[in-house]
Design a protein around this motif. Structure first.
Motif, PDB file in Angstrom:
ATOM      1  N   ARG A  48       0.807  -1.220   0.000  1.00 60.01           N
ATOM      2  CA  ARG A  48       0.000   0.000   0.000  1.00 60.01           C
ATOM      3  C   ARG A  48       0.838   1.266   0.000  1.00 60.01           C
ATOM      4  O   ARG A  48       0.462   2.282  -0.575  1.00 60.01           O
ATOM      5  CB  ARG A  48      -0.912   0.022   1.226  1.00 60.01           C
ATOM      6  CG  ARG A  48      -2.168  -0.777   1.098  1.00 60.01           C
ATOM      7  CD  ARG A  48      -3.242  -0.173   1.970  1.00 60.01           C
ATOM      8  NE  ARG A  48      -4.405  -1.017   2.090  1.00 60.01           N
ATOM      9  CZ  ARG A  48      -5.435  -0.730   2.866  1.00 60.01           C
ATOM     10  NH1 ARG A  48      -5.420   0.373   3.602  1.00 60.01           N
ATOM     11  NH2 ARG A  48      -6.469  -1.535   2.936  1.00 60.01           N
ATOM     12  N   HIS A  49       1.966   1.225   0.707  1.00 53.08           N
ATOM     13  CA  HIS A  49       2.785   2.433   0.828  1.00 53.08           C
ATOM     14  C   HIS A  49       4.219   2.037   1.160  1.00 53.08           C
ATOM     15  O   HIS A  49       4.467   0.969   1.730  1.00 53.08           O
ATOM     16  CB  HIS A  49       2.222   3.352   1.926  1.00 53.08           C
ATOM     17  CG  HIS A  49       2.850   4.719   1.945  1.00 53.08           C
ATOM     18  ND1 HIS A  49       2.595   5.675   0.994  1.00 53.08           N
ATOM     19  CD2 HIS A  49       3.741   5.284   2.804  1.00 53.08           C
ATOM     20  CE1 HIS A  49       3.281   6.765   1.269  1.00 53.08           C
ATOM     21  NE2 HIS A  49       3.995   6.555   2.361  1.00 53.08           N
ATOM     22  N   LYS A  50       5.149   2.904   0.809  1.00 48.95           N
ATOM     23  CA  LYS A  50       6.561   2.658   1.065  1.00 48.95           C
ATOM     24  C   LYS A  50       7.255   3.999   1.241  1.00 48.95           C
ATOM     25  O   LYS A  50       7.031   4.925   0.464  1.00 48.95           O
ATOM     26  CB  LYS A  50       7.167   1.887  -0.121  1.00 48.95           C
ATOM     27  CG  LYS A  50       8.643   1.556  -0.009  1.00 48.95           C
ATOM     28  CD  LYS A  50       9.043   0.776  -1.267  1.00 48.95           C
ATOM     29  CE  LYS A  50      10.527   0.495  -1.327  1.00 48.95           C
ATOM     30  NZ  LYS A  50      10.899  -0.232  -2.560  1.00 48.95           N
ATOM     31  N   TYR A  51       8.048   4.120   2.294  1.00 55.45           N
ATOM     32  CA  TYR A  51       8.817   5.355   2.467  1.00 55.45           C
ATOM     33  C   TYR A  51      10.210   5.013   2.970  1.00 55.45           C
ATOM     34  O   TYR A  51      10.466   3.886   3.405  1.00 55.45           O
ATOM     35  CB  TYR A  51       8.105   6.341   3.385  1.00 55.45           C
ATOM     36  CG  TYR A  51       8.009   5.962   4.850  1.00 55.45           C
ATOM     37  CD1 TYR A  51       9.025   6.292   5.752  1.00 55.45           C
ATOM     38  CD2 TYR A  51       6.890   5.298   5.347  1.00 55.45           C
ATOM     39  CE1 TYR A  51       8.928   5.959   7.092  1.00 55.45           C
ATOM     40  CE2 TYR A  51       6.793   4.967   6.694  1.00 55.45           C
ATOM     41  CZ  TYR A  51       7.821   5.298   7.559  1.00 55.45           C
ATOM     42  OH  TYR A  51       7.730   4.975   8.888  1.00 55.45           O
ATOM     43  N   LEU A  82       0.031   7.598   6.626  1.00 57.35           N
ATOM     44  CA  LEU A  82      -0.057   6.555   5.605  1.00 57.35           C
ATOM     45  C   LEU A  82      -1.184   6.798   4.609  1.00 57.35           C
ATOM     46  O   LEU A  82      -1.224   6.173   3.550  1.00 57.35           O
ATOM     47  CB  LEU A  82      -0.225   5.190   6.274  1.00 57.35           C
ATOM     48  CG  LEU A  82       0.940   4.774   7.186  1.00 57.35           C
ATOM     49  CD1 LEU A  82       0.576   3.548   7.995  1.00 57.35           C
ATOM     50  CD2 LEU A  82       2.200   4.515   6.366  1.00 57.35           C
ATOM     51  N   GLY A  85       0.622  10.294   2.795  1.00 57.51           N
ATOM     52  CA  GLY A  85       2.039  10.197   2.450  1.00 57.51           C
ATOM     53  C   GLY A  85       2.881  11.313   3.045  1.00 57.51           C
ATOM     54  O   GLY A  85       4.095  11.359   2.820  1.00 57.51           O
TER      55      GLY A  85
END
Length: 329
Positions: A48-51, A82, A85
């Protein structure tokens, strides 16, 4: 029949931490030496998300349902929304950030570092201004907080264990020496808030209680685990990770032997041992409904540099019989 699958888009380097959302069993965060934090959707097996951080990430947690906080070798405590972002730096330590936990009572973050401090971070204060700083006697190796947020357990490199009442962080509630003779690898608080379990590099786990009364302290104990005898020689493995089941209060341990065990701490029995994973167990986390267990299979350099299987996060569907104490069956 237990079902298990591998998460897509697992970290590409050593996995340091996995943790389920405390409110949504579909969401899992992972932190890695590849400098990234990932938000996995376990239900759809998608990312779903990556940082990213500027260096290896050692730990990550959910601060609120859609807020991640992480820390690592870049000394920063980073917060990410999340949903949007949006990223911000809550603050910095003077050395690597080893652990981050969320205190639901005060709604603050607590980070532990190799700089021998723990620090509280208030989301409403300007960055780089910790709400509190407590000096410790050595490098922080692991910390955890009880579900109600009232007790914080800090394990250090010199085998000291400090316990804080988070409603009064100016004083140390209890100062203890670990029941384990060798360096602590992990500490986790019991769901009922009565105590904690800790593990060491020398294949042992200790079960401890906060109540200082003689009657309660008689209940504490330690035991050997994650050992194998090969050709008459006993091989002892570090116990890298612990995770309590949120409903039954049993707990899982993961070792350098690639084995995950489930223990009934009150009755001092092993309930289940799962088949060996490809390599060391670096981190474990139960979902908030207790129906899934995330297992980070990732080489932890116990035997220095060597070829190792690919780092993988497995998600296992947990049957009640695997985690329920026999006396409650």
């Amino acid at each position: 029949m237990a079902q298990e699958f591998e998460l897509a888009d697992s970290p590409s380097d050593g996995i340091s931490s996995v943790i389920f959302s405390p409110s949504d069993p579909a969401l899992l965060l992972s932190a890695s030496w590849d400098k990234h934090v990932r938000l996995h959707d376990v239900q759809s097996n998608s990312l779903r998300h990556k940082y990213s951080h500027k260096a290896a990430v050692f730990d990550v947690c959910f601060a609120e349902p859609h807020v991640a906080v992480s820390g690592g070798l870049d000394k920063r405590v980073k917060m990410v929304d999340l949903n949007t972002g949006q990223e911000s730096i809550l603050g910095k330590h003077d050395d690597a950030v080893r652990n981050v936990v969320y205190d639901p009572e005060s709604k603050t973050m607590i980070s532990g570092s190799w700089d021998k401090t723990i620090r509280q971070w208030d989301f409403r204060q300007p960055p780089s201004r910790p709400a509190g700083v407590q000096k410790q006697s050595d490098k922080v190796l692991s910390l955890d907080i009880t579900p109600n947020g009232h007790k914080l357990v800090v394990a250090m490199a010199n085998r000291h264990v400090f316990v804080y009442d988070t409603r009064n962080m100016d004083e140390t509630f209890q100062k203890r020496e670990s029941s384990l003779k060798f360096m602590t690898r992990a500490v986790k608080c019991m769901p009922n808030g009565e105590g904690y379990a800790s593990s060491s590099i020398e294949g042992r786990i200790a079960v401890e209680f906060f109540d200082p009364s003689e009657e309660v302290q008689k209940k504490k104990y330690a035991f050997k685990c994650h050992r194998q005898t090969v050709d008459g020689v006993e091989n002892v493995y570090p116990v890298h990770s612990l995770a309590f089941h949120p409903i039954f209060g049993t707990f899982a341990s993961g070792g350098g032997d690639g084995i995950v065990n489930v223990w009934d701490g009150y009755n001092k029995k092993r309930i289940r041992q799962y088949p060996r994973y490809p390599t060391c167990i670096a981190s474990l986390s139960f979902s908030p409904d207790g129906q899934q267990l995330a297992v980070a299979s990732s080489y932890t350099w116990d035997e220095l540099e060597k070829d190792a299987p690919t780092d993988t996060i497995f998600v296992r569907t947990v049957a009640e019989a695997e985690v329920k104490p026999k006396t409650q069956a």
